[in-house]
Design an enzyme around this catalytic site. Structure first.
Site, PDB file in Angstrom:
ATOM      1  N   SER A 129       0.824  -1.204   0.000  1.00  0.00           N
ATOM      2  CA  SER A 129       0.000   0.000   0.000  1.00  0.00           C
ATOM      3  C   SER A 129       0.859   1.256   0.000  1.00  0.00           C
ATOM      4  O   SER A 129       1.942   1.274   0.572  1.00  0.00           O
ATOM      5  CB  SER A 129      -0.930   0.031   1.211  1.00  0.00           C
ATOM      6  N   LYS A 183      -4.406  -7.003   3.243  1.00  0.00           N
ATOM      7  CA  LYS A 183      -4.479  -5.870   2.300  1.00  0.00           C
ATOM      8  C   LYS A 183      -5.923  -5.616   1.870  1.00  0.00           C
ATOM      9  O   LYS A 183      -6.347  -4.466   1.720  1.00  0.00           O
ATOM     10  CB  LYS A 183      -3.588  -6.136   1.079  1.00  0.00           C
ATOM     11  N   HIS A 186      -7.484  -3.800   4.638  1.00  0.00           N
ATOM     12  CA  HIS A 186      -6.947  -2.428   4.574  1.00  0.00           C
ATOM     13  C   HIS A 186      -7.778  -1.610   3.583  1.00  0.00           C
ATOM     14  O   HIS A 186      -8.198  -0.486   3.859  1.00  0.00           O
ATOM     15  CB  HIS A 186      -5.474  -2.480   4.142  1.00  0.00           C
ATOM     16  N   ASN A 187      -8.028  -2.182   2.420  1.00  0.00           N
ATOM     17  CA  ASN A 187      -8.778  -1.449   1.400  1.00  0.00           C
ATOM     18  C   ASN A 187     -10.237  -1.257   1.798  1.00  0.00           C
ATOM     19  O   ASN A 187     -10.833  -0.238   1.465  1.00  0.00           O
ATOM     20  CB  ASN A 187      -8.660  -2.144   0.046  1.00  0.00           C
ATOM     21  N   GLU A 190     -10.133   1.589   3.944  1.00  0.00           N
ATOM     22  CA  GLU A 190      -9.877   2.731   3.044  1.00  0.00           C
ATOM     23  C   GLU A 190     -11.203   3.221   2.428  1.00  0.00           C
ATOM     24  O   GLU A 190     -11.492   4.421   2.425  1.00  0.00           O
ATOM     25  CB  GLU A 190      -8.902   2.263   1.961  1.00  0.00           C
TER      26      GLU A 190
HETATM   27  C1  6PG Z   1      -3.243   1.236  -1.696  1.00  0.00           C
HETATM   28  C2  6PG Z   1      -4.502   1.338  -2.504  1.00  0.00           C
HETATM   29  C3  6PG Z   1      -4.292   0.701  -3.836  1.00  0.00           C
HETATM   30  C4  6PG Z   1      -5.278   1.154  -4.902  1.00  0.00           C
HETATM   31  C5  6PG Z   1      -6.645   0.542  -4.761  1.00  0.00           C
HETATM   32  C6  6PG Z   1      -7.750   1.476  -5.142  1.00  0.00           C
HETATM   33  O1  6PG Z   1      -3.334   0.711  -0.604  1.00  0.00           O
HETATM   34  O2  6PG Z   1      -2.195   1.700  -2.164  1.00  0.00           O
HETATM   35  O3  6PG Z   1      -5.554   0.706  -1.846  1.00  0.00           O
HETATM   36  O4  6PG Z   1      -4.224  -0.672  -3.668  1.00  0.00           O
HETATM   37  O5  6PG Z   1      -5.329   2.513  -4.986  1.00  0.00           O
HETATM   38  O6  6PG Z   1      -6.647  -0.543  -5.631  1.00  0.00           O
HETATM   39  O7  6PG Z   1      -8.876   0.728  -5.213  1.00  0.00           O
HETATM   40  P1  6PG Z   1     -10.182   1.117  -5.963  1.00  0.00           P
HETATM   41  O8  6PG Z   1      -9.851   1.293  -7.418  1.00  0.00           O
HETATM   42  O9  6PG Z   1     -11.051  -0.068  -5.724  1.00  0.00           O
HETATM   43  O10 6PG Z   1     -10.679   2.372  -5.341  1.00  0.00           O
END
Ligand code: 6PG
Length: 469
Positions: A129, A183, A186-187, A190
């Site tokens: 990330s 991860k 984490h997302n 996010e």
């Molecule tokens: C990170 C982000 C990265 C990416 C995502 C965005 O941790 O660096 O999460 O993995 O920006 O894939 O996801 P979406 O396109 O689903 O918003």
């Protein structure tokens, strides 16, 4: 004998190139390959004095790696990962290892690892990330897979990862797909935090009529205190950015349809599978989905009336309330993510150490926030805590609950959608309810389907002939 390289990277897009340069910065040697010749050239131009080489075939790359070999893939999740494994595999020997640094679905990582280990090849699934900048100057790394295989690349990973108080933002997390699972969560977090922030934006923009400059300074102030975080920081910056073409603020020219690559949805899907409630994250996924129905929303806007979307509250009072509500909802979002990890760790035998996960999320990653230091301390003191709301963080939410309730109430009254705030408050209230109306659901199930129920006063399983009597 040709020079032997520490690690190979297949896929030299922005992430691959930046990660290769980051490795090179720390004195390790790295050899890269990409099908696209221009990407080889980009890496060569950027390499400078570093021991970073780009070659034109997989065979060359594998032939120049130290044995046992480490081949890292930095390509989009899905079929590209399988394609590269197929291409590289014929050149590998037992003991060698693949590292998948993409956002692969954890079940794909399990399938691939099981297939590869039959040939004596390891697969580390590593969540990375921090985007382009993180890959170049210090990401948060979430590795999972065979522990001994990980030990081989540990010095490289610890060198390139972001540092917080000198500690690298990387720890071995667990076996199998542990890294990719972490991860994914984490997302999910996010998505939840991004949705909450966008709801604060809506409440301030449509509700209070704040200008972009005012929005910039509110988020900037917020970033100085307990909600200090990367996402709040970049949000504050977004509002001052002018469009190169028109000179207007860029934010006002961006179409209001959110896209997604799927990781947030996967977190919701697996939480449903494991029966772990993560409603703030679910609502964030749904809100992105709803945003994509732009044409229907425009039609509905013409047909369905509602309140004026203006808040009646005093501006300064509401802004204080909103900040506290956001902090509470932020705690609740991390709580849900951690609860999902707790359950998944048992179900999938990852043996996750939540303190480690909070520690490596403190730097480099998209959800880095001052709050993670607190979360880390909570798990340091009680590794088996089932839910963060049972810690001092829960008490902080309780102390600020009037503000969270106030924001939800104001949003509902003004007709401004605030699904993530609403879901967060309902989660808090549901979790702290010793009694829930689930007895009625049990009665209904038993009424129409003889599904039986348990009683509060007598042990056992009961069924009632509801129509008789
Ligand atoms: C990170 C982000 C990265 C990416 C995502 C965005 O941790 O660096 O999460 O993995 O920006 O894939 O996801 P979406 O396109 O689903 O918003």
């Amino acid at each position: 004998m040709p020079e032997q390289f520490d690690i190979g990277i297949v896929g030299l897009g922005v992430m691959g190139r930046n990660f290769a340069l980051n490795i090179g910065d720390h004195g390790f040697s790295v050899i890269g390959y990409d099908r696209n010749i221009s990407k080889l050239q980009d890496l060569r131009l950027a390499a400078g004095e570093r021991k970073v080489l780009a070659v034109e075939s997989i065979e060359q790359l594998v032939g120049m790696l130290k044995v046992p070999r480490s081949v890292m893939m930095l390509v989009p999740a899905g079929p590209p990962v399988d394609a590269i494994i197929q291409e590289v595999l014929p050149f590998l020997e037992p003991g060698d290892m693949f590292i998948d640094g993409g956002n692969s679905h954890f079940t794909d990582t399990n399938t691939r690892a099981q297939h590869l280990i039959k040939k004596g090849i390891y697969l580390l699934g590593v969540g990375i990330s921090g985007g382009e900048h993180g890959a170049r100057f210090g990401p948060s790394l979430m590795p999972g897979g065979d522990k001994e295989a990980y030990e081989r690349v540990r010095p490289i990973f610890e060198a390139v990862a972001a540092k917080v108080d000198g500690e690298p933002c990387v720890r071995y997390l667990g076996s199998g797909s542990a890294g990719h699972y972490v991860k994914m969560v984490h997302n999910g977090i996010e998505y939840g935090i991004m949705q909450l922030i966008s709801e604060t934006y809506d409440l301030m923009k449509r509700g209070l009529g704040l200008t972009n400059d005012e929005l910039h300074s509110v988020y900037d102030q917020w970033n100085q205190g307990e909600i200090n975080s990367y996402l709040i920081e970049i949000t504050s910056r977004i509002f001052t950015r002018a469009d190169d073409k028109t000179g207007k603020r860029l934010i006002d020219l961006i179409l209001d349809e959110a896209r997604q690559k799927g990781t947030g949805k996967w977190a919701s899907q697996d939480a449903m599978e494991l029966q772990v409630p993560i409603p703030t994250i679910d609502s964030a996924v749904s809100a992105r989905d709803l945003s994509a129905y732009k044409a229907e929303r425009e039609e509905a806007n013409r047909k369905l009336s509602g309140p004026e979307a203006a808040l009646k509250e005093d501006r300064d009072t509401f802004l204080k309330q909103l900040r506290n509500a956001f902090y509470s909802a932020m705690i609740i979002t991390y709580t849900q993510g951690m609860a999902l990890l707790t359950r998944a760790s048992r179900e999938y035998h990852y043996n996750l150490v939540l303190e480690d996960i909070a520690a490596i999320w403190r730097g480099g990653c998209i959800i880095r926030a001052a709050l993670l230091e607190r979360i880390r301390t909570v798990y340091q003191e009680n590794a088996d805590l089932p839910n963060l709301l049972l810690s001092e963080l829960g008490e902080e939410v309780a102390q600020r609950q009037d503000d969270l309730r106030g924001v939800v109430e104001s949003a509902a009254r003004a007709g401004i959608p605030a699904p993530a705030f609403m879901a967060s408050l309902a989660y808090f209230d549901g979790y702290r309810s010793a009694w829930l109306p689930a007895n009625l659901i049990q009665a209904q199930r038993d009424y129409f389907g003889a599904h039986t129920y348990e009683r509060v006063d007598i042990k056992g399983v009961f069924h009632t002939q509801w129509e008789q009597g």
